[in-house]
Design an enzyme around this catalytic site. Sequence first.
Site, PDB file in Angstrom:
ATOM      1  N   CYS A   8      12.307  11.722   5.443  1.00  0.00           N
ATOM      2  CA  CYS A   8      12.108  12.476   6.688  1.00  0.00           C
ATOM      3  C   CYS A   8      10.635  12.870   6.775  1.00  0.00           C
ATOM      4  CB  CYS A   8      13.045  13.683   6.772  1.00  0.00           C
ATOM      5  SG  CYS A   8      12.802  14.923   5.488  1.00  0.00           S
ATOM      6  N   ASN A  11      10.437  16.396   3.844  1.00  0.00           N
ATOM      7  CA  ASN A  11      11.232  16.300   2.603  1.00  0.00           C
ATOM      8  C   ASN A  11      11.726  17.684   2.145  1.00  0.00           C
ATOM      9  OD1 ASN A  11      10.814  15.109  -0.838  1.00  0.00           O
ATOM     10  ND2 ASN A  11      12.586  14.961   0.463  1.00  0.00           N
ATOM     11  N   CYS A  13      14.099  19.471   4.655  1.00  0.00           N
ATOM     12  CA  CYS A  13      15.309  19.761   5.440  1.00  0.00           C
ATOM     13  C   CYS A  13      16.313  18.606   5.400  1.00  0.00           C
ATOM     14  CB  CYS A  13      14.954  20.077   6.893  1.00  0.00           C
ATOM     15  SG  CYS A  13      13.954  21.568   7.094  1.00  0.00           S
ATOM     16  N   ARG A  14      16.007  17.507   6.094  1.00  0.00           N
ATOM     17  CA  ARG A  14      17.006  16.443   6.264  1.00  0.00           C
ATOM     18  C   ARG A  14      17.151  15.527   5.064  1.00  0.00           C
ATOM     19  NH1 ARG A  14      14.242  14.396  11.648  1.00  0.00           N
ATOM     20  NH2 ARG A  14      12.501  15.206  10.403  1.00  0.00           N
ATOM     21  N   SER A  15      16.040  15.003   4.540  1.00  0.00           N
ATOM     22  CA  SER A  15      16.197  14.011   3.457  1.00  0.00           C
ATOM     23  C   SER A  15      16.737  14.595   2.147  1.00  0.00           C
ATOM     24  CB  SER A  15      14.919  13.195   3.243  1.00  0.00           C
ATOM     25  OG  SER A  15      13.824  13.997   2.874  1.00  0.00           O
ATOM     26  N   ASP A 126      15.451  16.907  14.075  1.00  0.00           N
ATOM     27  CA  ASP A 126      14.717  17.766  13.154  1.00  0.00           C
ATOM     28  C   ASP A 126      15.203  19.205  13.331  1.00  0.00           C
ATOM     29  OD1 ASP A 126      12.903  19.251  11.774  1.00  0.00           O
ATOM     30  OD2 ASP A 126      11.124  18.307  12.647  1.00  0.00           O
TER      31      ASP A 126
HETATM   32  P1  4NP Z   1      12.275  17.646   7.553  1.00  0.00           P
HETATM   33  O1  4NP Z   1      11.962  18.912   8.490  1.00  0.00           O
HETATM   34  O2  4NP Z   1      11.368  16.531   7.999  1.00  0.00           O
HETATM   35  O3  4NP Z   1      13.708  17.349   7.844  1.00  0.00           O
HETATM   36  O4  4NP Z   1      12.026  18.082   6.130  1.00  0.00           O
HETATM   37  C1  4NP Z   1      10.679  19.407   8.711  1.00  0.00           C
HETATM   38  C2  4NP Z   1      10.051  20.144   7.740  1.00  0.00           C
HETATM   39  C3  4NP Z   1       8.794  20.655   7.985  1.00  0.00           C
HETATM   40  C4  4NP Z   1       8.169  20.444   9.195  1.00  0.00           C
HETATM   41  C5  4NP Z   1       8.803  19.693  10.165  1.00  0.00           C
HETATM   42  C6  4NP Z   1      10.061  19.173   9.920  1.00  0.00           C
HETATM   43  N1  4NP Z   1       6.898  20.996   9.440  1.00  0.00           N
HETATM   44  O5  4NP Z   1       6.371  20.819  10.558  1.00  0.00           O
HETATM   45  O6  4NP Z   1       6.310  21.635   8.540  1.00  0.00           O
END
Ligand code: 4NP
Length: 159
Positions: A8, A11, A13-15, A126
């Site tokens: 993602c 790294n 939240c989703r992955s 997201d």
């Molecule tokens: P992820 O979510 O890609 O599912 O881990 C996010 C985590 C951090 C951010 C965006 C999405 N950020 O903008 O910091």
Amino acid sequence: MVKVLMVCLGNICRSPLAEGILRKKLEEHGIEDNVIVDSAGTSNYHVGECPDTRSMRNALSHGVDISRLKARQFSVDDFDEFDHIYAMDTSNYGNVLMLARNERDKRKVQMILDVLYPGTNMSVPDPYFGGEQGFENVYVMLDKACDVIATMLKERYVV
Ligand code: 4NP
């Protein structure tokens, strides 16, 4: 041994959720010793951090402990290391493909929800800027996708 990488943006939240859920599915299918699962982010925003508290809490509510995972950034070496690379959204997908060196690298990369809805390029939304419900929505999608992935891995790699 087959190796699977979930990707993602951050790294956190989703992955990591996808990694934890797939591990659980592999255990349910009795193939946890045949598959290595990891996750990475296309960005370096959160390198070294634990998963987002909301992700950890959501996972735990489903019996999945992801608290020991640490965020890392996707690198071109991952194409050599992994057999299947699953991107959470179209942006992650594009960013990973941009690093691909050849057709062999490209063939390893797939949108994760395409295992459920082939050819649709649907993204796992997201959840970072939303509330807890967003994380539960993500969990439900990834749970379904990881079921399909575990079944595919068993059929393809475990006799
Ligand atoms: P992820 O979510 O890609 O599912 O881990 C996010 C985590 C951090 C951010 C965006 C999405 N950020 O903008 O910091």
